[in-house]
Design an enzyme around this catalytic site. Structure first.
Site, PDB file in Angstrom:
ATOM      1  N   GLU A 157      35.880  48.621  43.781  1.00  0.00           N
ATOM      2  CA  GLU A 157      35.707  47.519  42.763  1.00  0.00           C
ATOM      3  C   GLU A 157      34.796  46.688  43.496  1.00  0.00           C
ATOM      4  O   GLU A 157      34.997  45.989  44.438  1.00  0.00           O
ATOM      5  CB  GLU A 157      36.923  46.784  42.554  1.00  0.00           C
TER       6      GLU A 157
ATOM      7  N   CYS B 182      37.217  38.316  39.982  1.00  0.00           N
ATOM      8  CA  CYS B 182      36.485  39.564  39.648  1.00  0.00           C
ATOM      9  C   CYS B 182      36.186  39.536  38.283  1.00  0.00           C
ATOM     10  O   CYS B 182      35.080  40.267  37.805  1.00  0.00           O
ATOM     11  CB  CYS B 182      36.876  40.868  40.272  1.00  0.00           C
TER      12      CYS B 182
END
Length: 526
Positions: A261, A298
């Protein structure tokens, strides 16, 4: 008095072998080092020892019963809750995040919750996906990879994404893969306290001694070199795009799955009728989302696409007033602050104009950056999409003002892959015609599509996708959040052809002795 803390290798807390140096965490609120706790920078000797122990543990953990795995995960969750006061205090000191509600009432319960969900999935075998073709005599199932998972934790979630307690850790252990946790150097004490709980639970339950190992820091080349070792079967990573791509290059070269990620600006599209009806409320919602946790999520809304003209200008003014009035929060470390400043400069060089903020806060102690809004036109974004999608990891967002719907769709088509994409449209239907044009363009660019809510929250739900097309992640098929599919990342598909019933795993045997869901001759049955 300062203490040099040990590393966890081969089932023992032991003094690091010939550490190359030492380090301490820094309190980001004050900018001062936390000198009471000192941690080693591991040498090749520590790395080699951890890899050798992981290789020995892999077949043992693969043969451990799912019930034992579940008992460990549940006991670990219990111990984290029993030690919550010390954990929250350490995480607060090392991250600057507030103890309440962020750490104690939100993130720690999320962490223990996902550990318990992984425990349940281990027992139900939901991640194994048994398939039986009785006529052909062929059966298949997902089984553990033949090696360990190397997990790199990020700095922005000291509990829920920590390499020793987060989603990658829980998924790998539930899949019966040993874990070598490379915890983040910004919060080593938090990680050590959690690792002590994990080690205690493992010893009480009887996991293989080397099922869980912890290293704090090592030379970057040693980290990359670990991936090359046959003991490592997969990599889990949450962090920057630059670091993730270096891991991916090595993993790809050696044919190993790397679940990364990395980067996302999480575009938010605001349609005209919705903006007209909800401008002030939306400005407040956006401000809250963008500055929550000092923007260090994020899923932070780093790009907002909206109509140009009087309404767009009014939204810019309303949000700028909130951003300017809001007190800048604490960033996780100096590197993050400096990287944020560099990202804003990149956006400015590409043509973005600063509406408010855009500077390091030097007057206050610690690491802070002003709440920042920038603007560009839709035409500017379409002309320079790569630079204007630079992720600014903090309380920063770029507003893209589009002249018409076609320009909005062109912006959507120019997007890279993202974790999330949001469309604000009126429920009454006046935006539906344009929504039906925009949504298909946005859908292929994002892992999770939202309507009329900011993307910041990520629920630990079986239906959640915390993934997306590159460069949000390294592979669009997988998600780091959401049990059971997050567990399947650390599995391999194993087929059995003409194997006698008593030699099959119990999940594939005739009569379904475990009473689990299986796909038998095309039908899901128990």
């Amino acid at each position: 008095m300062s203490t040099l803390h040990p590393v966890l290798i081969a089932g023992q807390w032991r003094t690091a072998t010939n550490p190359t140096s030492t380090f301490t965490a820094t309190n980001p609120t004050t900018g001062q080092p936390l000198t009471e706790d000192i941690y080693p920078v591991s040498s090749q000797a520590d790395v080699d020892a951890a890899l050798a122990a992981a290789a020995e543990a892999a077949p043992l953990l693969r043969g451990t019963s799912p019930e034992t795995i579940a008992a460990f995960l549940n006991r670990y969750a219990d111990l984290l809750e029993a030690n919550r006061e010390a954990l929250v205090a350490a995480a607060h000191a090392e991250t600057g995040f507030p103890a309440e509600p962020r750490l104690n009432s939100v993130e720690l319960p999320r962490t223990t919750g996902q550990l318990r969900q992984a425990a349940q999935a281990a027992v139900t075998r939901s991640w194994t996906r048994p398939v039986l073709d009785t006529k052909a005599g062929i059966r298949s199932i997902h089984e553990p990879l033949g090696g360990a998972a190397l997990v790199f934790g990020p700095n922005n979630f000291p509990f829920a994404f920590n390499a020793i307690s987060g989603g990658d850790f829980a998924a790998a252990i539930a899949a019966r893969c040993p874990v070598i946790a490379k915890v983040h150097t910004s919060h080593p004490t938090t990680s050590r306290l959690m690792a002590e709980c994990a080690h205690q639970a493992a010893m009480e339950i009887g996991l293989p001694a080397s099922a869980i190992q912890v290293l704090y820091r090592m030379d970057h080349k040693l980290s990359l070199g670990m991936i090359e070792n046959p003991a490592i079967a997969a990599v889990g990573f949450t962090g920057s795009r630059s670091a993730g791509m270096q891991l991916k290059e090595v993993a790809d070269r050696y044919g190993k799955p790397a679940y990364l990620e990395m980067s996302s600006v999480n575009p938010v599209f605001v349609l005209l009728d919705y903006l007209e009806a909800n401008l002030e409320a939306l400005a407040g919602e956006f401000f809250t989302s963008c500055t929550m946790g000092t923007g260090q999520f994020c899923t932070n809304p780093g790009l907002v696409v909206l109509p140009a003209g009087p309404l767009g200008d009014a939204f810019v003014a309303a949000t700028a007033a909130k951003f300017s009035a809001g007190k800048p929060g604490v960033l996780l470390n100096k590197g993050g602050r400096d990287g944020l400043a560099e990202a804003v400069e990149t956006l400015k060089t590409a043509g973005a104009s600063v509406v408010c903020g855009g500077e390091i806060i030097a007057d206050d102690p610690g690491f802070r950056y002003a709440n920042t809004l920038l603007t560009v036109t839709g035409a500017q974004f379409i002309a320079h999409p790569e630079a204007l999608q630079t992720e600014a990891f903090g309380p920063v967002s770029l507003l893209v003002l589009c002249e018409n719907g076609d320009e909005m769709i062109a912006v959507a088509n120019a997007l890279e892959g993202n974790l999330t994409g949001t469309v604000y449209a009126r429920d009454e239907g006046s935006d539906d015609a344009f929504y039906s044009r925009l949504a298909p363009a946005l859908r292929v660019k994002v892992g999770r599509l939202l309507n009329n809510k900011m993307p910041t929250g990520v629920a630990v739900s079986p239906a959640m996708n915390h993934g997306g097309p590159f460069p949000a992640t390294g592979h669009p098929y997988f998600s780091s959040v959401g049990i059971p599919h997050a567990i399947a990342r650390f599995s391999m598909l194993c087929s059995y052809d003409n194997v006698k019933n008593h030699r099959l795993p119990p999940e594939l045997q005739d009569g379904n002795p475990l009473g689990i869901w299986r796909l038998v001759d095309g039908d899901w049955v128990k």
